[in-house]
Scaffold this active site. Structure first.
Site, PDB file in Angstrom:
ATOM      1  N   ARG A   1       0.739  -0.815  -0.324  1.00  0.00           N
ATOM      2  CA  ARG A   1       0.232   0.177  -0.025  1.00  0.00           C
ATOM      3  C   ARG A   1       0.885   1.341  -0.215  1.00  0.00           C
ATOM      4  O   ARG A   1       0.444   2.724   0.025  1.00  0.00           O
ATOM      5  CB  ARG A   1      -1.169   0.088   1.320  1.00  0.00           C
ATOM      6  CG  ARG A   1      -2.041  -1.081   1.153  1.00  0.00           C
ATOM      7  CD  ARG A   1      -3.352  -0.595   2.127  1.00  0.00           C
ATOM      8  NE  ARG A   1      -2.818  -0.810   3.444  1.00  0.00           N
ATOM      9  CZ  ARG A   1      -3.599  -0.181   4.229  1.00  0.00           C
ATOM     10  NH1 ARG A   1      -4.467   0.476   3.638  1.00  0.00           N
ATOM     11  NH2 ARG A   1      -3.103   0.103   5.823  1.00  0.00           N
TER      12      ARG A   1
ATOM     13  N   ASP B   1       9.586  -1.171   4.354  1.00  0.00           N
ATOM     14  CA  ASP B   1       8.585   0.164   5.112  1.00  0.00           C
ATOM     15  C   ASP B   1       7.021  -1.022   4.748  1.00  0.00           C
ATOM     16  O   ASP B   1       6.268  -0.322   4.025  1.00  0.00           O
ATOM     17  CB  ASP B   1       8.166   1.175   4.543  1.00  0.00           C
ATOM     18  CG  ASP B   1       7.874   2.141   5.277  1.00  0.00           C
ATOM     19  OD1 ASP B   1       6.704   1.524   6.079  1.00  0.00           O
ATOM     20  OD2 ASP B   1       7.800   3.393   5.429  1.00  0.00           O
TER      21      ASP B   1
END
Length: 321
Positions: free
Chosen positions: A144, A162
């Site tokens: 995302r 991340d």
């Protein structure tokens, strides 16, 4: 990384945590949910990156931190997902992740320093990050937040990092952590606050590649790498993908980006793996090269390297953005 999109931070401008086994911590970036330090792992005398997470039950909850820790560790064996060395908590209870340190910066910083990248390197990013996303999707995780600052140039090639707002595919309501998304690379469904899936990551990867090829996001004005987020959102939802302004980008690559950035998820490649494969085949057809020396780099932790994946990344290494 989401919290690594700003400028590097000079040392001595924040309280330095004490983490047993690690010394010479130097703050290199910070953001709303974490700080990132360069440090030395004492036992092996090697540089590492330490991501110190902030838990405030607002932007970042304890549950989200645990999800990021578990997801990142579970996926870090994939050659193109940043390698995790250690996890733990400081004496005041702040969780941290110790990762490989890549000296040169993220692809976002590489772009800022040197401008648009060679076509071969951008294809390499697409192939290898596509494979990394496929590995995440196969265990039910949607990243995302794929963007230039979340791809590092490691000595093994591009490495995705991340997973701070990654979620399981069955836990992707439209409003969860929407404020953490990067509008310039978010898919139309994310911008509309609709549920996201693997095709959303495919869109963001293609948008990232466009940014690396041109120096600015696909629906921004030429040269504007920080467009107004509301105006950008309207353009991304309304306008077709503009023509590629760079003459050395081959038509086949523009066609793959056009498909990957379709407004409707069903019109995109069926998976991140399919997108990576299409990029690999396109490179083979146009260049005649099945692999390059960069594909033969030794794999992490002694595992067998993956099959050749496309053009190699350029020289140098990267680190947390």
């Amino acid at each position: 990384m989401t919290e690594q999109t700003g400028q590097r931070v000079p040392p001595g401008q924040s309280d330095i945590p004490v983490i047993p086994g690690y010394s010479r911590l130097e703050l290199v970036s910070r953001g709303s949910t974490a700080q990132v330090y360069r440090a030395i792992q004492d036992r092996l005398n090697r540089p590492v990156a330490i991501k110190l997470l902030r838990v405030d039950d607002g932007l970042t909850t304890a549950e989200q931190v645990e999800t990021e820790l578990a997801t990142t560790v579970a996926l870090s064996a994939q050659p193109h997902i940043v390698s995790i060395i250690d996890t733990g908590s400081t004496s005041i209870g702040r969780p941290y992740i110790v990762m490989e340190y890549c000296e040169g910066g993220s692809y976002g910083h590489i772009l800022a320093r040197g401008g648009p990248l060679p076509v071969s390197e951008v294809v390499d990013v697409g192939v290898k990050v596509g494979e990394a996303l496929q590995a995440a999707h196969e265990v039910g995780i949607i990243h995302r937040d794929v963007k230039p600052h979340n791809v590092l140039r490691s000595k093994y090639g591009p490495a995705l990092t991340d997973f701070g707002i990654a979620r399981a595919a069955n836990d992707l309501s439209g409003t969860i952590t929407l404020h953490k998304l990067t509008p310039q690379h978010a898919s139309p469904e994310a911008l509309r606050r609709e549920p996201q899936g693997p095709a959303s990551d495919v869109y963001s990867l293609a948008s990232t590649m466009w940014n690396l090829l041109t120096g600015y996001p696909p629906f921004a004005d030429p040269g504007d790498n920080s467009p107004d987020p509301f105006e950008y959102r309207d353009r991304a939802l309304r306008d077709p993908l503009p023509p590629m302004p760079r003459p050395d980008v081959p038509p086949w690559l523009y066609a793959e980006l056009l498909r990957a950035m379709a407004k409707t998820p069903a019109e995109r490649h069926a998976s991140a793996g399919e997108f990576a494969g299409a990029l690999r085949r396109g490179w083979l057809r146009s260049s005649g090269e099945l692999s390059t020396p960069g594909d033969a780099a030794p794999a992490r932790n002694g595992e067998t390297p993956h099959a050749p994946a496309g053009p190699a990344a350029g020289p140098g290494t990267a680190g947390p953005a």
